[in-house]
Design an enzyme around this catalytic site. Structure first.
Site, PDB file in Angstrom:
ATOM      1  N   LYS A  51       0.837  -1.206   0.000  1.00  0.00           N
ATOM      2  CA  LYS A  51       0.000   0.000   0.000  1.00  0.00           C
ATOM      3  C   LYS A  51       0.871   1.254   0.000  1.00  0.00           C
ATOM      4  O   LYS A  51       0.648   2.184  -0.784  1.00  0.00           O
ATOM      5  CB  LYS A  51      -0.926   0.009   1.220  1.00  0.00           C
ATOM      6  CG  LYS A  51      -2.034  -1.019   1.158  1.00  0.00           C
ATOM      7  CD  LYS A  51      -2.827  -1.036   2.463  1.00  0.00           C
ATOM      8  CE  LYS A  51      -3.890  -2.111   2.454  1.00  0.00           C
ATOM      9  NZ  LYS A  51      -4.665  -2.133   3.724  1.00  0.00           N
ATOM     10  N   ALA A  71      -0.721   0.666   6.215  1.00  0.00           N
ATOM     11  CA  ALA A  71      -1.043  -0.209   7.343  1.00  0.00           C
ATOM     12  C   ALA A  71      -2.095  -1.223   6.921  1.00  0.00           C
ATOM     13  O   ALA A  71      -2.915  -0.953   6.039  1.00  0.00           O
ATOM     14  CB  ALA A  71      -1.550   0.614   8.534  1.00  0.00           C
ATOM     15  N   ASP A  72      -2.053  -2.366   7.554  1.00  0.00           N
ATOM     16  CA  ASP A  72      -3.078  -3.381   7.344  1.00  0.00           C
ATOM     17  C   ASP A  72      -3.243  -4.166   8.639  1.00  0.00           C
ATOM     18  O   ASP A  72      -2.261  -4.499   9.286  1.00  0.00           O
ATOM     19  CB  ASP A  72      -2.714  -4.329   6.204  1.00  0.00           C
ATOM     20  CG  ASP A  72      -3.912  -5.153   5.792  1.00  0.00           C
ATOM     21  OD1 ASP A  72      -4.782  -4.606   5.091  1.00  0.00           O
ATOM     22  OD2 ASP A  72      -4.010  -6.323   6.207  1.00  0.00           O
ATOM     23  N   THR A  73      -4.499  -4.431   9.004  1.00  0.00           N
ATOM     24  CA  THR A  73      -4.809  -5.129  10.246  1.00  0.00           C
ATOM     25  C   THR A  73      -5.591  -6.391   9.939  1.00  0.00           C
ATOM     26  O   THR A  73      -6.476  -6.384   9.083  1.00  0.00           O
ATOM     27  CB  THR A  73      -5.644  -4.225  11.175  1.00  0.00           C
ATOM     28  OG1 THR A  73      -4.901  -3.033  11.452  1.00  0.00           O
ATOM     29  CG2 THR A  73      -5.957  -4.925  12.499  1.00  0.00           C
ATOM     30  N   GLY A 108       0.294  -4.635  10.410  1.00  0.00           N
ATOM     31  CA  GLY A 108       1.552  -4.335   9.749  1.00  0.00           C
ATOM     32  C   GLY A 108       1.582  -2.858   9.432  1.00  0.00           C
ATOM     33  O   GLY A 108       0.564  -2.270   9.038  1.00  0.00           O
TER      34      GLY A 108
END
Length: 192
Positions: A51, A71-73, A108
């Site tokens: 991203k 960010a990624d959750t 992340g």
């Protein structure tokens, strides 16, 4: 230098604003499917980096001094990745999996600038009380679970079912602010 958030998440925006960061939003649009046998930590770190790199690549020619935050959750139980539910039935399935168990929320985070790319992950353990089918259906009817990893929001209605967490609360909301600030400082990117 200008901080760019490569996310449309209202929760990430709220957390960055609450922590006093000045930033601009430019959402990334990339496929978010896990690769076969991909570890949950590797998965969120890869997506966060992809991203940030996608948005950096789009903007850097016109704005060479930018720093892009991706960010990624995700939520994981027994190695299974629980992303955002695809339907009410999928949300119910996820909530049944989480019911009465402790799971992990992993975010992340990636920073991309002209100087470097840095990626890290934050992991928080979240304990859930046992949920009845009626509680699950009533919760789904609120609409809250539908755009959340693991089909719940710790800062919302689901807070009533979470007696304990071990780790960063803000990570569970969607952005580990302390990790982000530490990464920015370590990179020498002291942004307001």
């Amino acid at each position: 230098m200008q901080l760019i958030l490569a996310s449309a998440s209202p929760r990430r925006r709220e957390l960055l604003t609450q922590a006093g960061f000045t930033y601009r939003i430019h959402p990334a649009h990339i496929p978010e499917d896990p690769r076969p046998d991909e570890d949950p930590i590797a998965y969120v770190c890869r997506l966060a980096r992809e991203k940030a790199e996608a948005v950096y690549g789009q903007l850097v020619a016109a704005e060479p001094g930018i720093v892009v935050l991706g960010a990624d959750t995700t939520v994981t139980v027994d190695g299974e990745i629980l992303g955002k539910p695809e339907s009410a039935e999928d949300a119910a399935r996820m909530l049944r999996i989480l019911s009465g168990r402790t799971h992990r929320v992993i975010t992340g985070v990636s920073l991309v600038s002209s100087v470097r790319t840095e990626t890290a992950a934050e992991v928080t353990a979240v304990q859930f009380l046992s949920l009845s089918d009626a509680e699950i259906q009533d919760y789904i009817a609120t609409g809250e679970p539908m755009d959340k990893a693991g089909a719940y929001a710790i800062q919302g209605y689901a807070a009533r079912w979470i007696p304990r967490i071990d780790g960063c609360y803000f990570n569970v909301v969607g952005l580990p602010i302390s990790l982000v600030a530490t990464m920015l400082e370590a990179s020498g990117l002291n942004l307001p």
